[in-house]
Design a protein around this motif. Structure first.
Motif, PDB file in Angstrom:
ATOM      1  N   PHE A 345      30.134 -62.832 -70.497  1.00  0.00           N
ATOM      2  CA  PHE A 345      31.083 -61.743 -70.735  1.00  0.00           C
ATOM      3  C   PHE A 345      30.485 -60.416 -70.277  1.00  0.00           C
ATOM      4  CE2 PHE A 345      33.216 -58.414 -73.094  1.00  0.00           C
ATOM      5  CZ  PHE A 345      34.556 -58.786 -73.026  1.00  0.00           C
ATOM      6  N   SER A 346      29.221 -60.180 -70.605  1.00  0.00           N
ATOM      7  CA  SER A 346      28.552 -58.937 -70.216  1.00  0.00           C
ATOM      8  C   SER A 346      28.500 -58.798 -68.696  1.00  0.00           C
ATOM      9  CB  SER A 346      27.139 -58.907 -70.804  1.00  0.00           C
ATOM     10  OG  SER A 346      26.473 -57.716 -70.449  1.00  0.00           O
ATOM     11  N   LYS A 347      28.243 -59.917 -68.015  1.00  0.00           N
ATOM     12  CA  LYS A 347      28.195 -59.906 -66.548  1.00  0.00           C
ATOM     13  C   LYS A 347      29.555 -59.536 -65.974  1.00  0.00           C
ATOM     14  CE  LYS A 347      27.384 -62.984 -62.611  1.00  0.00           C
ATOM     15  NZ  LYS A 347      27.070 -64.374 -62.195  1.00  0.00           N
ATOM     16  N   ARG A 348      30.603 -60.140 -66.534  1.00  0.00           N
ATOM     17  CA  ARG A 348      31.961 -59.853 -66.045  1.00  0.00           C
ATOM     18  C   ARG A 348      32.367 -58.416 -66.374  1.00  0.00           C
ATOM     19  NH1 ARG A 348      35.604 -58.497 -63.688  1.00  0.00           N
ATOM     20  NH2 ARG A 348      37.683 -59.427 -63.464  1.00  0.00           N
ATOM     21  N   TYR A 349      31.943 -57.934 -67.527  1.00  0.00           N
ATOM     22  CA  TYR A 349      32.269 -56.568 -67.941  1.00  0.00           C
ATOM     23  C   TYR A 349      31.680 -55.560 -66.950  1.00  0.00           C
ATOM     24  CZ  TYR A 349      33.283 -52.834 -71.305  1.00  0.00           C
ATOM     25  OH  TYR A 349      33.780 -51.710 -71.920  1.00  0.00           O
ATOM     26  N   TRP A 350      30.415 -55.745 -66.577  1.00  0.00           N
ATOM     27  CA  TRP A 350      29.765 -54.844 -65.630  1.00  0.00           C
ATOM     28  C   TRP A 350      30.333 -55.020 -64.225  1.00  0.00           C
ATOM     29  CZ3 TRP A 350      27.761 -50.620 -64.282  1.00  0.00           C
ATOM     30  CH2 TRP A 350      26.977 -50.483 -63.133  1.00  0.00           C
ATOM     31  N   GLU A 351      30.782 -56.219 -63.884  1.00  0.00           N
ATOM     32  CA  GLU A 351      31.320 -56.506 -62.557  1.00  0.00           C
ATOM     33  C   GLU A 351      32.503 -55.602 -62.208  1.00  0.00           C
ATOM     34  OE1 GLU A 351      33.870 -60.116 -61.276  1.00  0.00           O
ATOM     35  OE2 GLU A 351      31.792 -60.791 -61.103  1.00  0.00           O
ATOM     36  N   VAL A 352      33.280 -55.219 -63.224  1.00  0.00           N
ATOM     37  CA  VAL A 352      34.425 -54.334 -63.004  1.00  0.00           C
ATOM     38  C   VAL A 352      33.981 -53.043 -62.321  1.00  0.00           C
ATOM     39  CG1 VAL A 352      36.184 -52.920 -64.176  1.00  0.00           C
ATOM     40  CG2 VAL A 352      35.746 -55.263 -64.931  1.00  0.00           C
ATOM     41  N   PHE A 353      32.845 -52.519 -62.711  1.00  0.00           N
ATOM     42  CA  PHE A 353      32.345 -51.250 -62.186  1.00  0.00           C
ATOM     43  C   PHE A 353      31.421 -51.470 -60.988  1.00  0.00           C
ATOM     44  CE2 PHE A 353      33.145 -51.274 -66.703  1.00  0.00           C
ATOM     45  CZ  PHE A 353      34.159 -50.327 -66.777  1.00  0.00           C
ATOM     46  N   GLU A 354      30.700 -52.566 -60.998  1.00  0.00           N
ATOM     47  CA  GLU A 354      29.772 -52.870 -59.905  1.00  0.00           C
ATOM     48  C   GLU A 354      30.515 -53.083 -58.592  1.00  0.00           C
ATOM     49  OE1 GLU A 354      25.939 -55.797 -59.384  1.00  0.00           O
ATOM     50  OE2 GLU A 354      27.814 -56.672 -60.115  1.00  0.00           O
ATOM     51  N   GLN A 355      31.697 -53.719 -58.661  1.00  0.00           N
ATOM     52  CA  GLN A 355      32.433 -54.003 -57.428  1.00  0.00           C
ATOM     53  C   GLN A 355      32.839 -52.706 -56.725  1.00  0.00           C
ATOM     54  OE1 GLN A 355      35.636 -56.451 -58.779  1.00  0.00           O
ATOM     55  NE2 GLN A 355      36.547 -54.863 -60.058  1.00  0.00           N
ATOM     56  N   TYR A 356      33.196 -51.674 -57.519  1.00  0.00           N
ATOM     57  CA  TYR A 356      33.531 -50.389 -56.910  1.00  0.00           C
ATOM     58  C   TYR A 356      32.290 -49.746 -56.297  1.00  0.00           C
ATOM     59  CZ  TYR A 356      34.471 -45.441 -56.402  1.00  0.00           C
ATOM     60  OH  TYR A 356      34.562 -44.163 -55.896  1.00  0.00           O
ATOM     61  N   ILE A 357      31.167 -49.797 -57.015  1.00  0.00           N
ATOM     62  CA  ILE A 357      29.922 -49.211 -56.513  1.00  0.00           C
ATOM     63  C   ILE A 357      29.543 -49.846 -55.178  1.00  0.00           C
ATOM     64  CG2 ILE A 357      27.455 -48.921 -56.969  1.00  0.00           C
ATOM     65  CD1 ILE A 357      28.190 -48.877 -59.981  1.00  0.00           C
ATOM     66  N   SER A 358      29.693 -51.174 -55.087  1.00  0.00           N
ATOM     67  CA  SER A 358      29.354 -51.886 -53.849  1.00  0.00           C
ATOM     68  C   SER A 358      30.287 -51.489 -52.713  1.00  0.00           C
ATOM     69  CB  SER A 358      29.433 -53.405 -54.069  1.00  0.00           C
ATOM     70  OG  SER A 358      28.525 -53.808 -55.059  1.00  0.00           O
ATOM     71  N   LEU A 359      31.583 -51.431 -52.981  1.00  0.00           N
ATOM     72  CA  LEU A 359      32.539 -51.040 -51.946  1.00  0.00           C
ATOM     73  C   LEU A 359      32.287 -49.611 -51.479  1.00  0.00           C
ATOM     74  CD1 LEU A 359      35.846 -52.541 -53.409  1.00  0.00           C
ATOM     75  CD2 LEU A 359      34.624 -53.326 -51.374  1.00  0.00           C
ATOM     76  N   ASN A 360      31.973 -48.732 -52.445  1.00  0.00           N
ATOM     77  CA  ASN A 360      31.705 -47.330 -52.114  1.00  0.00           C
ATOM     78  C   ASN A 360      30.465 -47.192 -51.255  1.00  0.00           C
ATOM     79  OD1 ASN A 360      32.420 -44.536 -52.393  1.00  0.00           O
ATOM     80  ND2 ASN A 360      30.702 -44.291 -53.803  1.00  0.00           N
ATOM     81  N   ALA A 361      29.462 -48.021 -51.522  1.00  0.00           N
ATOM     82  CA  ALA A 361      28.213 -47.973 -50.754  1.00  0.00           C
ATOM     83  C   ALA A 361      28.443 -48.327 -49.289  1.00  0.00           C
ATOM     84  CB  ALA A 361      27.185 -48.915 -51.383  1.00  0.00           C
ATOM     85  N   TYR A 362      29.415 -49.191 -49.042  1.00  0.00           N
ATOM     86  CA  TYR A 362      29.720 -49.621 -47.667  1.00  0.00           C
ATOM     87  C   TYR A 362      30.964 -48.929 -47.106  1.00  0.00           C
ATOM     88  CZ  TYR A 362      26.233 -53.270 -48.312  1.00  0.00           C
ATOM     89  OH  TYR A 362      25.045 -53.967 -48.543  1.00  0.00           O
ATOM     90  N   ASN A 363      31.382 -47.825 -47.777  1.00  0.00           N
ATOM     91  CA  ASN A 363      32.531 -47.029 -47.318  1.00  0.00           C
ATOM     92  C   ASN A 363      33.797 -47.860 -47.170  1.00  0.00           C
ATOM     93  OD1 ASN A 363      31.059 -44.551 -47.074  1.00  0.00           O
ATOM     94  ND2 ASN A 363      30.171 -45.334 -45.160  1.00  0.00           N
ATOM     95  N   LYS A 364      33.993 -48.788 -48.119  1.00  0.00           N
ATOM     96  CA  LYS A 364      35.172 -49.654 -48.082  1.00  0.00           C
ATOM     97  C   LYS A 364      36.193 -49.293 -49.165  1.00  0.00           C
ATOM     98  CE  LYS A 364      32.928 -53.645 -45.958  1.00  0.00           C
ATOM     99  NZ  LYS A 364      32.634 -55.096 -46.086  1.00  0.00           N
ATOM    100  N   VAL A 365      35.969 -48.184 -49.859  1.00  0.00           N
ATOM    101  CA  VAL A 365      36.908 -47.742 -50.869  1.00  0.00           C
ATOM    102  C   VAL A 365      38.132 -47.139 -50.190  1.00  0.00           C
ATOM    103  CG1 VAL A 365      37.296 -46.183 -52.809  1.00  0.00           C
ATOM    104  CG2 VAL A 365      35.106 -47.338 -52.555  1.00  0.00           C
ATOM    105  N   LYS A 366      39.324 -47.557 -50.644  1.00  0.00           N
ATOM    106  CA  LYS A 366      40.560 -47.044 -50.055  1.00  0.00           C
ATOM    107  C   LYS A 366      40.726 -45.573 -50.339  1.00  0.00           C
ATOM    108  CE  LYS A 366      43.027 -51.437 -50.426  1.00  0.00           C
ATOM    109  NZ  LYS A 366      44.216 -52.114 -50.998  1.00  0.00           N
TER     110      LYS A 366
END
Length: 366
Positions: A345-366
């Protein structure tokens, strides 16, 4: 003249800022000794804002994913693919935010940023929609019509002041669908009164508490923006509704809030016509990171949610989120006693925010 101005500007940049950290210019310098005793409230207020936004983002993200997995299952595609963006068909989760002041606007920002919400699936009703140009430019529909809003959404966030809530409740109560989840941020209104005003048991209220004197001096940066705080894994974990590290928290999430989230998730799947077995499969995929290659060994079972006996091919009974928030269920101790479920559950909870951080790092945020 231009060269002189340039030289003066460069000289100014070299000079140190003598006002930096000057005590007489700090906010606290104007306060009396009695007022300074209340400064810890700034920490609590900030922590509440961060927790509200974190839990709302998680709530919408996993409900959205569950909805897409349900339609994927109905279409006889792979049950545990956990793919949201690549689905050929999307079953939109329509979200309404009633009131877009300080709290409402923060939640909207976070839902668009972290909750994987499409702008055309989000609507706002506020007395001053003309002030929401930023959200309108992103494609969010903004207007002032509370009845229209509540009549067309699956999830309703009520973000008005407690003093405004009775009038708002009177206006919308007859237009709420029994399946609409009402997420009310006004924790100062007792849950029983909220149920009475809105005439629904499908309520989520993220209440908070703290131990007086035990957390007033926690090392906590209340000056950071909410969006910045949600990029910090340690801070995000403090908002986890199933955390066991209560002694480290500035504020403590409502005791049974996590349980209510999970039961509401099952309500949504039952409304989609899914059986107990199918609902539990999707629950573990969406909330506990289960995939075809990695299953959760210590899986939740029907008995963890429901004391009676029903066939796995039947639907779960409708759960009253009000009753669960008030009295709890066997689910919370079950998760807290399982290291595997807690970790998943903790992993999935953090994943919500981590996925945005990863996309932002690669300039893939809409």
């Amino acid at each position: 003249m231009a060269s002189l101005s340039t030289r003066l500007n460069s000289k100014a940049k070299e000079l140190p800022d003598i006002t930096l950290n000057l005590e007489s210019l700090q906010f606290e310098s104007a306060l009396t000794s009695e007022q300074k005793k209340l400064l810890y409230l700034r920490v609590r207020s900030h922590a509440i804002s961060v927790t509200l936004c974190a839990q709302a983002s998680f709530f919408i993200d996993v409900y959205n994913e569950g909805r897409q997995l349900a339609i994927q299952l109905k279409n006889r595609q792979k049950r545990k693919a956990r793919i949201l963006k690549d689905l050929c068909e999307r079953d939109p989760l329509f979200i309404g935010v009633l009131g877009c002041g300080h709290v409402g606007s923060q939640i909207v920002h976070c839902l668009l940023t972290y909750g994987r919400v499409e702008p055309d699936e989000l609507a706002i009703s506020t007395r001053r929609p003309e002030t929401l140009e930023y959200f309108q430019n992103k494609g969010v529909e903004c207007y002032f019509n509370n009845v229209k809003l509540v009549s067309s959404v699956h999830i309703l966030f009520i973000c008005v002041l407690p003093s405004q809530l009775p009038g708002v409740a009177e206006e919308i109560k007859d237009h709420l669908s029994p399946s609409t989840v009402v997420y009310c941020t006004a924790s100062s209104i007792p849950l029983k009164k909220l149920k009475q005003m809105l005439q629904t048991t499908n309520i989520l209220q993220p209440d908070f508490y703290w131990e007086t004197g035990n957390n007033s001096n926690k090392d906590y940066d209340y000056n950071m923006k909410v969006g910045t705080a949600l990029k910090n894994r340690d801070i995000v974990e403090q908002t986890n509704p199933f955390t066991n590290k209560v002694e480290d928290l500035v504020i403590v999430p409502a005791k049974h809030f996590g349980e209510a989230l999970l039961h509401g998730f099952l309500n949504m799947l039952s409304d989609s016509g899914l059986t107990v077995e199918e609902s539990l499969d999707i629950l573990h995929c969406a909330m506990f990171c289960e995939t075809e290659k990695q299953t959760v060994k210590d899986r939740l079972k029907m008995e963890d949610f429901f004391c009676g006996k029903i066939d796995q091919q039947e639907k779960f009974p409708k759960f009253s989120l009000f009753e669960i928030l008030e009295n709890g269920s066997p689910l919370s101790p079950r998760i807290k006693q399982s290291p595997e479920l807690q970790e998943s559950f903790s992993k999935r909870y953090w994943e919500v925010f981590e996925q945005y951080i990863s996309l932002n790092a690669y300039n893939k945020v809409k």
